[in-house]
Design a protein around this motif. Structure first.
Motif, mmCIF file in Angstrom:
data_model
loop_
_atom_site.group_PDB
_atom_site.id
_atom_site.type_symbol
_atom_site.label_atom_id
_atom_site.label_comp_id
_atom_site.label_asym_id
_atom_site.label_seq_id
_atom_site.Cartn_x
_atom_site.Cartn_y
_atom_site.Cartn_z
ATOM 1 N N ALA A 13 0.828 -1.210 0.000
ATOM 2 C CA ALA A 13 0.000 0.000 0.000
ATOM 3 C C ALA A 13 0.862 1.260 0.000
ATOM 4 N N GLY A 14 1.920 1.265 0.803
ATOM 5 C CA GLY A 14 2.801 2.432 0.857
ATOM 6 C C GLY A 14 3.470 2.718 -0.471
ATOM 7 N N ASN A 15 3.929 1.667 -1.155
ATOM 8 C CA ASN A 15 4.565 1.847 -2.459
ATOM 9 C C ASN A 15 3.547 2.201 -3.538
ATOM 10 N N LEU A 16 2.399 1.567 -3.502
ATOM 11 C CA LEU A 16 1.360 1.820 -4.501
ATOM 12 C C LEU A 16 0.857 3.260 -4.450
ATOM 13 N N PHE A 17 0.623 3.756 -3.251
ATOM 14 C CA PHE A 17 0.072 5.097 -3.097
ATOM 15 C C PHE A 17 1.118 6.165 -2.825
ATOM 16 N N GLY A 18 2.394 5.765 -2.790
ATOM 17 C CA GLY A 18 3.486 6.711 -2.651
ATOM 18 C C GLY A 18 3.625 7.340 -1.276
ATOM 19 N N THR A 19 3.050 6.724 -0.260
ATOM 20 C CA THR A 19 3.117 7.302 1.085
ATOM 21 C C THR A 19 4.273 6.760 1.916
ATOM 22 N N LYS A 20 4.838 5.612 1.495
ATOM 23 C CA LYS A 20 5.994 5.027 2.174
ATOM 24 C C LYS A 20 6.656 4.052 1.198
ATOM 25 N N LYS A 21 7.751 4.485 0.584
ATOM 26 C CA LYS A 21 8.399 3.662 -0.437
ATOM 27 C C LYS A 21 9.616 2.898 0.065
ATOM 28 N N ASP A 22 9.869 2.984 1.379
ATOM 29 C CA ASP A 22 10.967 2.229 1.956
ATOM 30 C C ASP A 22 10.427 1.402 3.103
ATOM 31 N N PRO A 23 10.439 0.092 2.988
ATOM 32 C CA PRO A 23 11.125 -0.693 1.973
ATOM 33 C C PRO A 23 10.321 -0.759 0.667
ATOM 34 N N ALA A 24 11.055 -0.955 -0.412
ATOM 35 C CA ALA A 24 10.425 -1.110 -1.724
ATOM 36 C C ALA A 24 9.758 -2.482 -1.819
ATOM 37 N N ILE A 25 8.827 -2.602 -2.732
ATOM 38 C CA ILE A 25 8.225 -3.912 -3.002
ATOM 39 C C ILE A 25 9.338 -4.822 -3.507
ATOM 40 N N PRO A 26 9.433 -6.036 -2.986
ATOM 41 C CA PRO A 26 10.514 -6.942 -3.405
ATOM 42 C C PRO A 26 10.490 -7.218 -4.909
ATOM 43 N N GLU A 27 11.658 -7.423 -5.458
ATOM 44 C CA GLU A 27 11.773 -7.785 -6.872
ATOM 45 C C GLU A 27 11.777 -9.289 -7.068
ATOM 46 N N LYS A 28 12.173 -10.027 -6.027
ATOM 47 C CA LYS A 28 12.202 -11.487 -6.092
ATOM 48 C C LYS A 28 11.447 -12.049 -4.895
ATOM 49 N N TYR A 29 10.831 -13.207 -5.116
ATOM 50 C CA TYR A 29 10.052 -13.881 -4.086
ATOM 51 C C TYR A 29 10.515 -15.327 -3.987
ATOM 52 N N TYR A 30 10.543 -15.851 -2.766
ATOM 53 C CA TYR A 30 11.024 -17.203 -2.516
ATOM 54 C C TYR A 30 9.985 -17.972 -1.720
ATOM 55 N N ILE A 31 9.675 -19.175 -2.198
ATOM 56 C CA ILE A 31 8.709 -20.012 -1.497
ATOM 57 C C ILE A 31 9.462 -20.977 -0.585
ATOM 58 N N GLY A 32 8.887 -21.160 0.580
ATOM 59 C CA GLY A 32 9.420 -22.109 1.535
ATOM 60 C C GLY A 32 8.294 -22.924 2.129
ATOM 61 N N LEU A 33 8.631 -23.729 3.104
ATOM 62 C CA LEU A 33 7.679 -24.618 3.755
ATOM 63 C C LEU A 33 7.766 -24.430 5.261
ATOM 64 N N SER A 34 6.654 -24.630 5.948
ATOM 65 C CA SER A 34 6.635 -24.471 7.399
ATOM 66 C C SER A 34 5.877 -25.618 8.056
ATOM 67 N N LEU A 35 6.402 -26.043 9.193
ATOM 68 C CA LEU A 35 5.745 -27.075 9.990
ATOM 69 C C LEU A 35 4.658 -26.470 10.870
ATOM 70 N N THR A 36 4.771 -25.180 11.168
ATOM 71 C CA THR A 36 3.808 -24.489 12.029
ATOM 72 C C THR A 36 3.065 -23.420 11.236
ATOM 73 N N LYS A 37 1.859 -23.108 11.695
ATOM 74 C CA LYS A 37 1.048 -22.106 11.017
ATOM 75 C C LYS A 37 1.577 -20.707 11.333
ATOM 76 N N PRO A 38 1.997 -19.968 10.306
ATOM 77 C CA PRO A 38 2.483 -18.601 10.532
ATOM 78 C C PRO A 38 1.365 -17.685 11.023
ATOM 79 N N ASN A 39 1.778 -16.586 11.629
ATOM 80 C CA ASN A 39 0.853 -15.547 12.077
ATOM 81 C C ASN A 39 0.893 -14.378 11.102
ATOM 82 N N VAL A 40 -0.175 -13.610 11.070
ATOM 83 C CA VAL A 40 -0.274 -12.465 10.172
ATOM 84 C C VAL A 40 0.794 -11.412 10.469
ATOM 85 N N ASN A 41 1.351 -11.425 11.680
ATOM 86 C CA ASN A 41 2.417 -10.475 12.013
ATOM 87 C C ASN A 41 3.800 -10.978 11.575
ATOM 88 N N GLY A 42 3.841 -12.131 10.890
ATOM 89 C CA GLY A 42 5.093 -12.651 10.337
ATOM 90 C C GLY A 42 5.852 -13.591 11.242
#
Length: 135
Positions: A11-40
């Protein structure tokens, strides 16, 4: 599901209100044994010493109704020892296990117990990602 970090970054990058950090250019998929939380938090990836590595997402489709899918199968490295029961996928902005920001996560259709000499695969079209969280 998108993490709060990724939603704010986008949202910050899209609307220009906060561009740091920038939207990532690369994405990596991984696997988890536990359910992640929305806070990361609460991501438990298998051990690198067991042959586990994140995989760069390089073959995503063009969006259709705001959703992208994997155009080809995603294959993880062959396990050299047991990884445990994998129930979730995770998307990070870093290839290095244990680093980066969790951006997205979700349930695997079926949890899998990964033993030694196993190659985890996400079949073509089975990964669906969206910038909108389900309601």
């Amino acid at each position: 599901m998108n993490t709060t970090y990724f939603l704010n970054c986008t949202a910050g990058n899209l609307f220009g209100t906060k561009k740091d950090p920038a939207i990532p250019e690369k994405y990596y998929i991984g696997l988890s044994l536990t359910k992640p939380n929305v806070n990361g938090t609460n991501v438990t990836e298998p051990s690198e010493s067991a042959g586990y590595r994140r995989v760069e997402l390089t073959s995503l489709s063009e969006p259709s109704s705001g959703v992208v899918t994997n155009q080809y199968s995603i294959n993880f490295e062959e396990s050299t020892s047991a990884w445990g029961t994998i129930a979730y996928f995770v998307i990070f902005d870093s290839e290095a296990v244990g680093s980066g920001n969790l951006l997205m996560y979700g349930d695997l259709t079926t949890a899998r117990t990964v033993e030694a000499a196993t190659i985890m695969t996400i079949k073509e079209g089975y990964l669906t990602l969206s910038a909108q969280n389900p309601s």
